[in-house]
Write a protein that holds these residues in place. Structure first.
Motif, mmCIF file in Angstrom:
data_model
loop_
_atom_site.group_PDB
_atom_site.id
_atom_site.type_symbol
_atom_site.label_atom_id
_atom_site.label_comp_id
_atom_site.label_asym_id
_atom_site.label_seq_id
_atom_site.Cartn_x
_atom_site.Cartn_y
_atom_site.Cartn_z
ATOM 1 N N ASP A 225 -8.395 -23.758 15.373
ATOM 2 C CA ASP A 225 -8.528 -25.093 15.988
ATOM 3 C C ASP A 225 -9.867 -25.776 15.706
ATOM 4 O O ASP A 225 -9.973 -26.992 15.791
ATOM 5 C CB ASP A 225 -8.448 -24.970 17.528
ATOM 6 N N LEU A 226 -10.876 -24.969 15.431
ATOM 7 C CA LEU A 226 -12.213 -25.546 15.234
ATOM 8 C C LEU A 226 -12.458 -25.994 13.796
ATOM 9 O O LEU A 226 -13.547 -26.463 13.474
ATOM 10 C CB LEU A 226 -13.289 -24.538 15.637
ATOM 11 N N SER A 228 -13.395 -27.598 10.748
ATOM 12 C CA SER A 228 -14.091 -28.870 10.560
ATOM 13 C C SER A 228 -15.154 -28.716 9.492
ATOM 14 O O SER A 228 -15.597 -27.595 9.199
ATOM 15 C CB SER A 228 -14.758 -29.310 11.868
ATOM 16 N N TYR A 327 -14.957 -25.126 21.881
ATOM 17 C CA TYR A 327 -13.827 -26.051 21.741
ATOM 18 C C TYR A 327 -13.757 -26.997 22.941
ATOM 19 O O TYR A 327 -13.621 -28.218 22.783
ATOM 20 C CB TYR A 327 -12.513 -25.266 21.602
ATOM 21 N N VAL A 331 -14.215 -31.106 22.969
ATOM 22 C CA VAL A 331 -13.230 -32.072 23.469
ATOM 23 C C VAL A 331 -13.914 -33.035 24.449
ATOM 24 O O VAL A 331 -13.675 -34.251 24.414
ATOM 25 C CB VAL A 331 -12.029 -31.372 24.146
ATOM 26 N N ARG A 362 -10.381 -38.390 10.076
ATOM 27 C CA ARG A 362 -9.835 -37.084 9.707
ATOM 28 C C ARG A 362 -10.365 -36.616 8.367
ATOM 29 O O ARG A 362 -10.365 -35.427 8.073
ATOM 30 C CB ARG A 362 -8.302 -37.145 9.643
ATOM 31 N N ARG A 370 -9.704 -30.902 11.727
ATOM 32 C CA ARG A 370 -8.267 -30.794 11.966
ATOM 33 C C ARG A 370 -7.909 -31.402 13.327
ATOM 34 O O ARG A 370 -6.897 -32.068 13.501
ATOM 35 C CB ARG A 370 -7.891 -29.307 11.947
ATOM 36 N N PHE A 371 -8.786 -31.157 14.291
ATOM 37 C CA PHE A 371 -8.561 -31.523 15.668
ATOM 38 C C PHE A 371 -8.378 -33.045 15.888
ATOM 39 O O PHE A 371 -7.761 -33.468 16.855
ATOM 40 C CB PHE A 371 -9.752 -30.903 16.421
ATOM 41 N N ARG A 374 -4.971 -34.340 16.638
ATOM 42 C CA ARG A 374 -4.541 -34.235 18.038
ATOM 43 C C ARG A 374 -4.962 -35.480 18.822
ATOM 44 O O ARG A 374 -4.251 -35.907 19.733
ATOM 45 C CB ARG A 374 -5.166 -32.992 18.693
ATOM 46 N N PHE A 394 -4.634 -31.837 25.480
ATOM 47 C CA PHE A 394 -6.008 -31.407 25.718
ATOM 48 C C PHE A 394 -6.180 -30.758 27.087
ATOM 49 O O PHE A 394 -7.006 -29.857 27.256
ATOM 50 C CB PHE A 394 -6.977 -32.575 25.533
ATOM 51 N N ALA A 397 -5.182 -27.306 26.276
ATOM 52 C CA ALA A 397 -6.089 -26.625 25.351
ATOM 53 C C ALA A 397 -7.421 -26.314 26.036
ATOM 54 O O ALA A 397 -7.957 -25.217 25.912
ATOM 55 C CB ALA A 397 -6.310 -27.478 24.108
#
Ligand code: 6PG
Length: 477
Positions: A225-226, A228, A327, A331, A362, A370-371, A374, A394, A397
């Motif tokens: 998920d992280l 980047s 994470y 957010v 993006r 990637r996030f 979302r 979120f 998550a």
């Protein structure tokens, strides 16, 4: 003139954007204050497309097809004003001047207003992605009139980064909207960088891990998920060895973070708008703290830590806790940044589509991740989402990581490791979700010492208590 677009200011960013346009089949007029630079660009890269070099601003403008589009890539501030003035002298109504530097958005609003009086379009355009992005595909955030975007947009979309075939360039909003969004992008960039730095510090101090080991951990995080750009380059940097000393490179770099000002502007604007962007603010102040040399010297010798010695027993569980805390804090920082965009959009009448901003971030830009998909999805579900954190994706998550977040922040505090961004993000999370805040006491205090009045939970109206009298309550309206 024949050129589709012109670029003036041929330092690295300007040259690379000019080459990018040329590589996409556009005829590009090029100009620089010192002509040698223009000549160098054409001699070194002339084979990449069609460049039309000019020695003077007058010739440069004359070389452009109408309506003319001239992109300025010079230092923000005075130098940008000077170039605008010169261009405006030779341009005609309907022509478009684009400023692709990191200009402060109030300057962009002023310049747009001034040029509009001359019938010229002025586009303040955020460009992110550094030198590499400028050449191979940046993220582009243009403001100005919609009309100017009709002329400019296709060229920008062509040279921008693409993710899943979608360009990382779109119209942001009128006058200063583009530079504003770029500014907030940079504020988020500061928060992201600080959070990654704190995660690194936690792993180093909690596990006694080496820089290279942490680089490996970041590499693994980058598969989830992280994922980047900033995690990726951090993994790379941490595994780099200083050739002079053989030490980890990060250990030979002076620990005083600098800045050019966009993070500071973001925080200043948030204060004006009353938007709590605590993550970005802490990140900006953390840089300031690192650079407070005499204070750090005075404190290092004098202030007791009374901290424990960190003894992590379950290494893998701790790494996972830090990952979840990172994470969640990330957010929060984005949620706050998007709140600021919403507030500014309302204040300045920009009507900014936040989902579209996440979409053009993006790819190409420094905070690409990637996030961001979302975030776009969250705003697609609800365009007027009041709080990104409260989007169901979120909520879940971040919710999954809250316990870990608390463990990390509390352990860091017990062991004397500073985590300004992790800790303040957790406080924000708890504050924003609280059913009731101690702000009630602040209101009571204000009424006590200054008769500043308060509202009640059970009645409409504005009230004041006669604190130094009989303490009866007056209804003021
Ligand atoms: C980008 C970067 C770029 C630049 C920052 C650095 O989006 O490409 O944000 O604009 O690297 O201005 O900012 P500081 O010098 O303030 O850290």
């Amino acid at each position: 003139g024949v050129a589709d677009i012109g670029v003036t200011g041929l330092a690295v960013m300007g040259s690379n954007l000019a080459r990018n346009f040329a590589r996409h089949g556009h005829k590009v007029a090029v100009h620089n204050r010192t002509y040698a630079r223009t000549e160098r660009l054409v001699s070194e890269h002339g084979d990449e497309g069609t460049f039309v070099p000019s020695e003077s601003v007058e010739d440069f403008v004359a070389s452009l097809a109408k309506p003319r589009v001239a992109l300025i890539m010079v230092k923000a501030g005075g130098p940008t004003d000077a170039v605008i003035d010169e261009l405006a002298e030779y341009m005609e109504p309907g022509d478009i001047i684009v400023d692709g530097g990191n200009s402060h958005f109030p300057d962009t609003i002023r310049r747009e207003r001034e040029l509009k009086e001359k019938g010229l379009h002025f586009v303040g355009m955020g460009v992110s992605g550094g030198e590499e992005g400028a050449l191979n595909g940046p993220s582009i955030m243009p403001g100005g009139t919609k009309e100017s975007y009709d002329r400019l947009g296709p060229m920008l979309e062509a040279i921008s980064a693409h993710v899943d075939g979608v360009p990382c360039a779109t119209y942001v909003g009128t006058d200063g909207a583009g530079h504003f969004v770029k500014m907030v992008h940079n504020g988020i960039e500061y928060a992201d960088m600080q959070l990654i730095a704190e995660a690194y510090d936690l792993l180093r101090q909690g596990l006694g891990a080496s820089a290279a080991e942490i680089g490996k951990i970041f590499e693994e995080w980058n598969a989830g998920d992280l994922e980047s750009f900033l995690i990726e380059i951090s993994a790379d940097v941490l595994q780099h060895t200083d050739p002079q000393t053989g030490q980890a490179f990060v250990d030979v770099v002076l620990d005083q973070a600098e800045q050019k000002g966009t993070g500071r502007w973001t925080v200043q604007n948030a204060l004006d708008l009353g938007v709590p962007i605590t993550g970005i603010a802490e990140a900006t102040f953390a840089r300031a703290l690192s650079g407070s040399v005499p204070q750090r010297e005075a404190a290092r010798a004098a202030l007791p830590g009374d901290a424990g010695t960190w003894d992590v027993t379950d290494r893998d569980a701790f790494i996972e806790d830090v990952r979840l805390a990172l994470y969640a804090s990330k957010v929060v920082a984005y949620s706050q940044g998007f709140d600021q965009i919403a507030a500014a959009s309302a204040e300045y009448g920009w009507n900014i589509d936040r989902g579209a901003m996440a979409r053009i971030w993006r790819g190409g830009c420094i905070i690409r991740a990637r996030f961001l998909n979302r975030i776009t999805e969250a705003y697609e579900r609800q365009a007027d989402l009041p709080l990104l954190l409260a989007d169901p994706y979120f909520t879940e998550a971040v919710g999954n990581g809250v316990a870990a977040w608390r463990r990390v922040v509390s352990q860091a505090a017990l062991n004397g490791v500073p985590t300004p961004a992790f800790a303040s993000s957790l406080s924000y999370y708890d504050g924003i979700r609280a059913a009731r805040l101690p702000a009630a006491l602040i209101q009571a205090q204000r009424d006590f010492f200054g008769a500043h009045t308060y509202h009640r939970v059970d009645q409409e109206g504005v009230f004041h208590t006669l604190w130094s009298g009989d303490r009866s309550e007056e209804k003021q309206s």
